[in-house]
Design an enzyme around this catalytic site. Structure first.
Site, PDB file in Angstrom:
ATOM      1  N   GLY A   1       0.788  -1.241   0.000  1.00 28.71           N
ATOM      2  CA  GLY A   1       0.000   0.000   0.000  1.00 28.71           C
ATOM      3  C   GLY A   1       0.812   1.279   0.000  1.00 28.71           C
TER       4      GLY A   1
ATOM      5  N   LYS B   1       3.042 -10.637  -3.555  1.00 27.59           N
ATOM      6  CA  LYS B   1       3.875  -9.444  -3.322  1.00 27.59           C
ATOM      7  C   LYS B   1       5.349  -9.839  -3.231  1.00 27.59           C
ATOM      8  CE  LYS B   1       0.055  -7.208  -0.914  1.00 27.59           C
ATOM      9  NZ  LYS B   1      -0.586  -7.082   0.401  1.00 27.59           N
TER      10      LYS B   1
HETATM   11  N1  HSE Z   1      -5.490  -7.508   1.334  1.00 27.42           N
HETATM   12  C1  HSE Z   1      -4.220  -6.888   1.339  1.00 27.42           C
HETATM   13  C2  HSE Z   1      -3.676  -6.942   2.758  1.00 27.42           C
HETATM   14  C3  HSE Z   1      -4.277  -5.443   0.951  1.00 27.42           C
HETATM   15  O1  HSE Z   1      -4.399  -7.294   3.678  1.00 27.42           O
HETATM   16  O2  HSE Z   1      -2.518  -6.611   2.932  1.00 27.42           O
HETATM   17  C4  HSE Z   1      -4.002  -5.181  -0.457  1.00 27.42           C
HETATM   18  O3  HSE Z   1      -2.745  -5.641  -0.828  1.00 27.42           O
END
Ligand code: HSE
Length: 436
Positions: A135, A206
């Site tokens: 984020g 990620k």
């Molecule tokens: N669902 C993800 C999290 C957020 O909980 O980190 C977006 O990458």
């Protein structure tokens, strides 16, 4: 040149609405930084007529993909619909037309890396994906630009806010897994399908993206070892605490002499470590470079505004390039395309680390001897152990937890396999890796 950068936005969900609101609030500030306005002129969403409670004036909304892709006036396409097939088609078509693209779609970038990045490298358009990892933490930009003089040796961190929120609530407030998950969903951290968060898949997406970016490579997502948090029980959190650890879902990748080690799984981290104090939906990413040394980036890794902030950062960076006579930008994966290689991840069996093993066994004579004999025969050295039971009731199962010294995963699995077949074992043994 127009006096604004023209945006076509796909998706008016949590992040899409965040982008609209952020532009509505900060538009004039952004104009002063960029020198031109950023204007969303079109949005495409499955439900154009749905009331969303945000100011969408001056945006033409439809459900037709070509309204954006075929509009020659759109400079940057923002893809925030998620998922694989449709998002891929939107991104590839847009890049082919020479439009720039900004996306938050880590699943697509991780699972179809070769296709998407090849298109990004060869398009006239520019490509931004900062919002896809952690984020509001500018980790893509850090690795691609600030650390581009370093050889990256290791990346590790807490890169799923939902899982971290759940584990933190279980640990701090003795919440159950389900009530903590519900809260995380209500706060907008969780993916549409929370399985991705709980099963470690979102964190794995990620991690692969960060690996591709750091190790001049394209790694096969399917070869990454992934384990989620659904098996973590309150007793594990309690015993880990007794031993001085907290449970975190970590993603970790290392470039060492043997090859590339990479994994996503619940991990016991020392209570005194920095990562142990990263709680709630916060993310933290550690990057170790051969000259910069250890670095840590911390911030809100999920939610509407931290993610929209990353989208806006990319839009402004691309907007600046489009506004100047030099329209180049850093290579999407940091390396020049001719130096990118497909690389392999070492099998998890070769991992060497410390382990937490929770055995559920009958409380009777000789049980410990049987456990330790099997561990010893499999080259596993014991560091410490504890037996948890309120009172001694012969015939009832108890938890015996053993922490090991550094051992090989292959040996640990062999021992567990042997032990779980013993008649004294009443439930499968739980294993949590320790960050030594
Ligand atoms: N669902 C993800 C999290 C957020 O909980 O980190 C977006 O990458």
């Amino acid at each position: 040149m127009k006096n604004y950068i023209n945006i076509g936005l796909f998706g008016l969900g949590t992040v899409g609405k965040g982008v609209v609101n952020q532009l509505n609030d900060n538009g004039s500030l952004i104009k002063k930084r960029l020198g031109r306005e950023i204007r969303i002129t079109r949005a495409v969403t499955a439900n154009p007529d749905k009331e969303r409670g945000i100011d969408l004036k001056n945006i033409q909304i439809s459900n037709k993909i070509n309204d954006i892709i075929n509009d020659p006036e759109i400079d940057i396409v923002v893809e925030l619909i998620g998922g694989i097939d449709l998002a891929k088609s939107i991104i590839l078509q847009s890049l082919k037309k020479g439009k720039s693209v900004v996306t938050a779609n880590k699943a697509l970038l991780a699972e179809c890396a070769e296709e998407i990045f090849n298109a990004a490298y060869t398009s006239k358009g520019l490509f931004g994906y900062e919002a896809s990892v952690a984020g509001g933490i500018p980790i893509i930009r850090n690795i691609r630009e600030s650390y581009s003089g370093d050889k990256i040796m290791e990346i590790s961190g807490i890169i799923n806010g939902t899982a971290n929120y759940i584990l933190s609530s279980m640990s701090e407030k003795n919440e159950t897994f389900l009530s903590a998950l519900k809260e995380a969903q209500e706060k907008g951290f969780a993916e549409a399908d929370p399985t991705f968060d709980i099963e470690g898949i979102d964190a794995a997406h990620k991690l692969i993206l960060l690996m591709n970016l750091s190790f001049n490579a394209i790694f096969d997502f399917k070869s990454l070892y992934i384990e989620g948090i659904a098996q973590i029980e309150p007793i594990d959190i309690e015993i880990a605490d007794d031993f001085g650890y907290v449970v975190k879902l970590l993603g970790k990748a290392r470039d060492d002499d043997k090859g590339f080690e990479a994994r996503v799984h619940p991990t016991l981290v020392n209570k005194n470590s920095i990562l142990a104090s990263v709680n709630g939906a916060f993310n933290a990413v550690q990057v170790m470079g051969n000259f910069v040394g250890e670095t840590l980036s911390y911030g809100a890794g999920a939610g509407s505004y931290p993610t929209s902030s990353a989208v806006l950062g990319d839009l402004i960076q691309i907007g600046r390039a489009l506004s100047s006579s030099d329209t180049s930008s850093p290579p999407p994966l940091s390396f020049q395309i001719e130096h990118l290689r497909k690389k392999q991840i070492l099998p998890i069996d070769e991992l060497e680390t410390e382990y937490y093993l929770r055995f559920t066994v009958l409380d009777k004579v000789g049980v410990l001897a049987s456990l330790t004999k099997s561990l010893g025969e499999n080259n596993i050295s014991i560091r410490c152990m504890i037996q948890k039971s309120k009172e001694h009731v012969p015939g009832l199962p108890v938890a015996v937890v053993i922490l090991t010294h550094i051992a090989r995963e292959k040996d640990i699995r062999a021992a567990i396999n042997e032990i779980d077949k013993m008649p004294i074992v009443t439930s499968p043994t739980r294993l949590i890796r320790i960050d030594p």
